[in-house]
Design an enzyme around this catalytic site. Sequence first.
Site, PDB file in Angstrom:
ATOM      1  N   TYR A 155       0.845  -1.206   0.000  1.00 54.83           N
ATOM      2  CA  TYR A 155       0.000   0.000   0.000  1.00 54.83           C
ATOM      3  C   TYR A 155       0.882   1.260   0.000  1.00 54.83           C
ATOM      4  O   TYR A 155       0.514   2.297  -0.523  1.00 54.83           O
ATOM      5  CB  TYR A 155      -0.959  -0.033   1.191  1.00 54.83           C
ATOM      6  CG  TYR A 155      -2.186   0.825   0.985  1.00 54.83           C
ATOM      7  CD1 TYR A 155      -3.088   0.543  -0.036  1.00 54.83           C
ATOM      8  CD2 TYR A 155      -2.451   1.924   1.805  1.00 54.83           C
ATOM      9  CE1 TYR A 155      -4.214   1.333  -0.240  1.00 54.83           C
ATOM     10  CE2 TYR A 155      -3.565   2.714   1.613  1.00 54.83           C
ATOM     11  CZ  TYR A 155      -4.445   2.410   0.591  1.00 54.83           C
ATOM     12  OH  TYR A 155      -5.562   3.201   0.392  1.00 54.83           O
ATOM     13  N   LYS A 162      -3.133   8.469   2.822  1.00 54.61           N
ATOM     14  CA  LYS A 162      -4.352   8.289   3.634  1.00 54.61           C
ATOM     15  C   LYS A 162      -4.151   8.850   5.048  1.00 54.61           C
ATOM     16  O   LYS A 162      -5.099   9.348   5.660  1.00 54.61           O
ATOM     17  CB  LYS A 162      -4.758   6.813   3.689  1.00 54.61           C
ATOM     18  CG  LYS A 162      -5.235   6.237   2.357  1.00 54.61           C
ATOM     19  CD  LYS A 162      -6.429   6.987   1.771  1.00 54.61           C
ATOM     20  CE  LYS A 162      -7.051   6.258   0.586  1.00 54.61           C
ATOM     21  NZ  LYS A 162      -7.967   7.115  -0.178  1.00 54.61           N
TER      22      LYS A 162
HETATM   23  P1  NAD Z   1     -12.293   3.897  -8.319  1.00 56.43           P
HETATM   24  O1  NAD Z   1     -11.174   3.683  -9.276  1.00 56.43           O
HETATM   25  O2  NAD Z   1     -13.626   3.425  -8.711  1.00 56.43           O
HETATM   26  O3  NAD Z   1     -12.390   5.424  -7.887  1.00 56.43           O
HETATM   27  C1  NAD Z   1     -11.281   6.288  -7.856  1.00 56.43           C
HETATM   28  C2  NAD Z   1     -11.741   7.583  -8.491  1.00 56.43           C
HETATM   29  O4  NAD Z   1     -10.717   8.574  -8.402  1.00 56.43           O
HETATM   30  C3  NAD Z   1     -12.074   7.421  -9.986  1.00 56.43           C
HETATM   31  O5  NAD Z   1     -13.395   7.847 -10.230  1.00 56.43           O
HETATM   32  C4  NAD Z   1     -11.091   8.359 -10.668  1.00 56.43           C
HETATM   33  O6  NAD Z   1     -11.626   8.964 -11.829  1.00 56.43           O
HETATM   34  C5  NAD Z   1     -10.848   9.368  -9.560  1.00 56.43           C
HETATM   35  N1  NAD Z   1      -9.663  10.203  -9.806  1.00 56.43           N
HETATM   36  C6  NAD Z   1      -8.361   9.811  -9.857  1.00 56.43           C
HETATM   37  N2  NAD Z   1      -7.589  10.871 -10.149  1.00 56.43           N
HETATM   38  C7  NAD Z   1      -8.418  11.953 -10.281  1.00 56.43           C
HETATM   39  C8  NAD Z   1      -8.225  13.324 -10.600  1.00 56.43           C
HETATM   40  N3  NAD Z   1      -7.011  13.823 -10.844  1.00 56.43           N
HETATM   41  N4  NAD Z   1      -9.311  14.133 -10.648  1.00 56.43           N
HETATM   42  C9  NAD Z   1     -10.557  13.650 -10.430  1.00 56.43           C
HETATM   43  N5  NAD Z   1     -10.804  12.350 -10.119  1.00 56.43           N
HETATM   44  C10 NAD Z   1      -9.741  11.519 -10.055  1.00 56.43           C
HETATM   45  O7  NAD Z   1     -11.803   3.163  -6.966  1.00 56.43           O
HETATM   46  P2  NAD Z   1     -12.428   3.157  -5.494  1.00 56.43           P
HETATM   47  O8  NAD Z   1     -11.798   2.000  -4.839  1.00 56.43           O
HETATM   48  O9  NAD Z   1     -13.882   3.300  -5.537  1.00 56.43           O
HETATM   49  O10 NAD Z   1     -11.758   4.445  -4.845  1.00 56.43           O
HETATM   50  C11 NAD Z   1     -12.505   5.486  -4.225  1.00 56.43           C
HETATM   51  C12 NAD Z   1     -11.850   5.891  -2.926  1.00 56.43           C
HETATM   52  O11 NAD Z   1     -12.000   4.847  -1.977  1.00 56.43           O
HETATM   53  C13 NAD Z   1     -10.354   6.183  -3.015  1.00 56.43           C
HETATM   54  O12 NAD Z   1     -10.033   7.256  -2.175  1.00 56.43           O
HETATM   55  C14 NAD Z   1      -9.752   4.890  -2.469  1.00 56.43           C
HETATM   56  O13 NAD Z   1      -8.442   5.072  -1.966  1.00 56.43           O
HETATM   57  C15 NAD Z   1     -10.747   4.615  -1.365  1.00 56.43           C
HETATM   58  N6  NAD Z   1     -10.721   3.267  -0.799  1.00 56.43           N
HETATM   59  C16 NAD Z   1     -10.788   2.193  -1.615  1.00 56.43           C
HETATM   60  C17 NAD Z   1     -10.766   0.918  -1.063  1.00 56.43           C
HETATM   61  C18 NAD Z   1     -10.827  -0.314  -1.940  1.00 56.43           C
HETATM   62  O14 NAD Z   1     -10.433  -1.385  -1.480  1.00 56.43           O
HETATM   63  N7  NAD Z   1     -11.316  -0.214  -3.166  1.00 56.43           N
HETATM   64  C19 NAD Z   1     -10.681   0.749   0.332  1.00 56.43           C
HETATM   65  C20 NAD Z   1     -10.621   1.880   1.143  1.00 56.43           C
HETATM   66  C21 NAD Z   1     -10.635   3.137   0.555  1.00 56.43           C
END
Ligand code: NAD
Length: 260
Positions: A155, A162
Site C-alpha cells: 500500500y 491516507k
Molecule cells: P475507483 O477507481 O472506482 O475510484 C477512484 C476515483 O478517483 C475514480 O473515479 C477516478 O476517476 C478518480 N480520480 C483519480 N484521479 C483523479 C483526478 N485527478 N481528478 C478527479 N478524479 C480523479 O476506486 P475506489 O476503490 O472506488 O476508490 C474510491 C476511494 O475509496 C479512493 O479514495 C480509495 O483510496 C478509497 N478506498 C478504496 C478501497 C478499496 O479497497 N477499493 C478501500 C478503502 C478506501
Amino acid sequence: MGILEGKKGLILGVANDKSIAWGVTQACKREGAELGFNYLGEMLEKRVRPLAESMDATLIEPLDVSDDAQMDGFFEMVEKKWGKLDFLVHSIAFANKDALKGNFRDTSRADFQLALDISAYSFIACAQRASKLMSEGGSMVTMSYLGAVRAVPNYNVMGVAKAALEASTRYLAQDLGRDGIRVNAVSAGPIRTLAASAVGDFRKLMDKSARGSMLGRNVSQEEVGNTTAYLLSDMASGVSGEVHYVDNGFHVGAGDPGIE
Ligand code: NAD
C-alpha cells in the site's frame, strides 16, 4: 421519507459501477438526495454520464482535481445551477502503479507528490470551495483505508496519503465546525475496484481481510454507501472529525492484513 430528502449533494469519484462512490450514490438516491457528479476525462464520461443520468443527476461536469482552474470552474457551475450545497463525497485517489508494490523506501519524490496531491490535498481543495456553498451547514465525507494507521504491504505511499487525508479530515472538521459543517472519513475494508487493482497482491489482501474480520467476509460497496449516507445525513448531526471504519471489525481484531 429518506434521511437525505431535500438535500443536494456532490459525489466526486464515480468511475464505473464498481466504484465505492457508486455504492454511495445508490444509498444517497434511495434516501432522497438530488445528486451531482464529476468525471475525469472523456474516456470516463462515457461510463459516468449514463450512470449519473440513471440517478436523475442534475449536474454532470468534468473535473480533474489536480487543476485549480477546473476546480474553480466546477464549483462555480455548482453555485450557478444549485445555489447551495448540503453535502460532498470525496472518493478520489491516485498513485503510480509502480509505487504500489515492492519497497516503500524506493518511493520517488514525484510519486510521493502525485499521490499526496490527488489523494489528500484534493480533499482540502474541494472542502475550501464546497464550504462556501454550505451557508446552511453541511456534511463532507472522504474515503480512507487502514493503511493510514498500519503498514500494509504494497500500500506504501498511498498509506502515507491516507494518513494525510485522515489528519486533514480532523483539521477541516475543526475549521468548519463553527459554520455547522461536519467533516468525516470512512475507512473502508478492501473492495475490488479500478483503483484497488493498482495495489500489488490485492487479491491476497482481500483474502486476509475477509479471514481476519469479525464477520468473516469482506464489505460491499453497498455497505460503505449506507454508512456514508448516514454520515451525510442529520442522523449523524453530532459526529465530526471522525474516521469511521466500515471493515467488518477487521481493525479491532487480531487479524493481520499483511501478506506472508
Ligand atoms: P475507483 O477507481 O472506482 O475510484 C477512484 C476515483 O478517483 C475514480 O473515479 C477516478 O476517476 C478518480 N480520480 C483519480 N484521479 C483523479 C483526478 N485527478 N481528478 C478527479 N478524479 C480523479 O476506486 P475506489 O476503490 O472506488 O476508490 C474510491 C476511494 O475509496 C479512493 O479514495 C480509495 O483510496 C478509497 N478506498 C478504496 C478501497 C478499496 O479497497 N477499493 C478501500 C478503502 C478506501
